[in-house]
Scaffold this active site. Sequence first.
Site, PDB file in Angstrom:
ATOM      1  N   CYS A  68    -102.773  32.486  20.030  1.00  0.00           N
ATOM      2  CA  CYS A  68    -103.032  33.137  21.321  1.00  0.00           C
ATOM      3  C   CYS A  68    -102.406  32.347  22.459  1.00  0.00           C
ATOM      4  O   CYS A  68    -101.192  32.261  22.554  1.00  0.00           O
ATOM      5  CB  CYS A  68    -104.526  33.379  21.523  1.00  0.00           C
ATOM      6  SG  CYS A  68    -104.845  34.529  22.883  1.00  0.00           S
ATOM      7  N   HIS A 128    -105.787  36.681  17.385  1.00  0.00           N
ATOM      8  CA  HIS A 128    -106.690  35.631  16.899  1.00  0.00           C
ATOM      9  C   HIS A 128    -106.937  35.827  15.400  1.00  0.00           C
ATOM     10  O   HIS A 128    -107.844  36.566  15.022  1.00  0.00           O
ATOM     11  CB  HIS A 128    -108.025  35.686  17.649  1.00  0.00           C
ATOM     12  CG  HIS A 128    -107.932  35.167  19.048  1.00  0.00           C
ATOM     13  ND1 HIS A 128    -108.021  33.830  19.339  1.00  0.00           N
ATOM     14  CD2 HIS A 128    -107.707  35.802  20.213  1.00  0.00           C
ATOM     15  CE1 HIS A 128    -107.882  33.664  20.644  1.00  0.00           C
ATOM     16  NE2 HIS A 128    -107.689  34.839  21.197  1.00  0.00           N
ATOM     17  N   GLU A 159    -108.367  33.908  13.401  1.00  0.00           N
ATOM     18  CA  GLU A 159    -109.707  33.399  13.073  1.00  0.00           C
ATOM     19  C   GLU A 159    -110.793  34.427  13.354  1.00  0.00           C
ATOM     20  O   GLU A 159    -111.930  34.255  12.938  1.00  0.00           O
ATOM     21  CB  GLU A 159    -109.976  32.094  13.836  1.00  0.00           C
ATOM     22  CG  GLU A 159    -110.304  32.229  15.320  1.00  0.00           C
ATOM     23  CD  GLU A 159    -109.096  32.400  16.237  1.00  0.00           C
ATOM     24  OE1 GLU A 159    -107.991  32.676  15.738  1.00  0.00           O
ATOM     25  OE2 GLU A 159    -109.279  32.266  17.474  1.00  0.00           O
TER      26      GLU A 159
END
Lengths: 257, 206
Positions: free
Chosen positions: B82, B188, B190
């Site tokens: 990001c 993202h 994650e």
Amino acid sequence: MLARRIIPCLDVRDGLVVKGVKFRNHEIIGEIVPLAQKYAQAGADELVFYDITASSDQRVVDKSWVSKIAQVIDIPFCVAGGIKTVEDAGLILEMGADKISVNSPALANPELITALYNTFGQQCVVIGIDSFFNDETNTYDVYQFTGDESRTQKTQWHTRDWVKEVQSRGAGEIVLNCMNQDGVRQGYDIEQLAAIREVCHVPLIASGGAGEMQHFADVFKQADVDGALAASVFHKSVIDIQELKTFLRQQNIAMRG
Amino acid sequence: MSVSAKHITIINTGCANISSVRFAFERLGANVTVTDDVNTIAKASRVILPGVGSAPAAMKSIKAKQLLECIKNLEQPVLGVCLGMQLMVTSSEENDLGNAKSTPCLNLIPGEVKRMRVGDLRLPHMGWNQVSSVKANPLFAGIEDGAHFYFVHSFAVDNYQYTLAQCDYGSTFSAAIHKDNFFGVQFHPERSSDAGAQLLTNFLNI
């Protein structure tokens, strides 16, 4: 295509998930972490955790669970409740929350919004707004301290003006909770959300009133909101998230798989 | 391939959102170090440049921690996430509210971060959007074309020669970029469920 978001909301009080009707009479739904995990696995696009007691008792949200949630789920989540300073927000983001949502403290100190924007970027800064339709004055009014009925009070702001104000100060997303509809499952406040949509140029999340699958289709199609937040229909298994997504996809509403 | 023996080093840039990346790698069974120590970072097998925050705040923190030269000299695989991806290019239009000057970035990959031009659509671009690889690459191995990833940003790098994967929101932009040992993703991973976990696994196997 950007998918519309389905967002279960977990109201947290004393470390447990609770739910009230029209912000009152809270009943315990369950433990935070297993519920978070359950919704992530069920296909929720995002989760919101509101510590509904925090702002009103001058406490910062009890944070130990934020990190536990971040460890187990792999979808984004937002934490709300008692975030009054840049430092409060920083701690929650460090523990793994993706966004922080500010409601009453932004009303008390609107400059907080810009300070959060400058430190963490606009994308972290969610402004929660509790809006109540007053049928005597025919106005939508912003309320604060709604987590505690004894302290809930009307502010000077009309909802539309506050929506514009928070955007000019750096808000990255707005969650509009329509208090008249909250918890009663009669559908989102389409009229209010559509009116706010016209002046809202950041993502807008509808909150309050979901009772059946068609309510979600209506709010996406008629109010053009980016996400729909709901609690009781998910907590009480009235609506299954996968079935909801299939239903919405059939109505040509973009959904994540 | 198992990633259980893999090690990942996350640069502690002093900005928020280190934990969610750390937890994601821990869920994959990797050993994770979070550090701002120059020697530890230099010796790492794989490095993550995380992000959430604003470009000016992150660059200020990187300079204050004297990490600038260390990051520029890395030769092992580095993944920017990001804002971390945006810091990898030459400069960013993002600055404090009211400051129109652009922010100089790390210049690991040529390029410029610009405010997204999305017409009537909303900014930030927030939510799950579809990503397509534009060239064969190991980072997206085993990930379906058009898979949804989670995005939260208002600034982006246009599609250009270093684009690895693209996304469309008003116009197409770089969802992932790559040059030499430097990889960056605008979304993202994650927080991108199974597709994100696959991408992080792929990075551990590069």
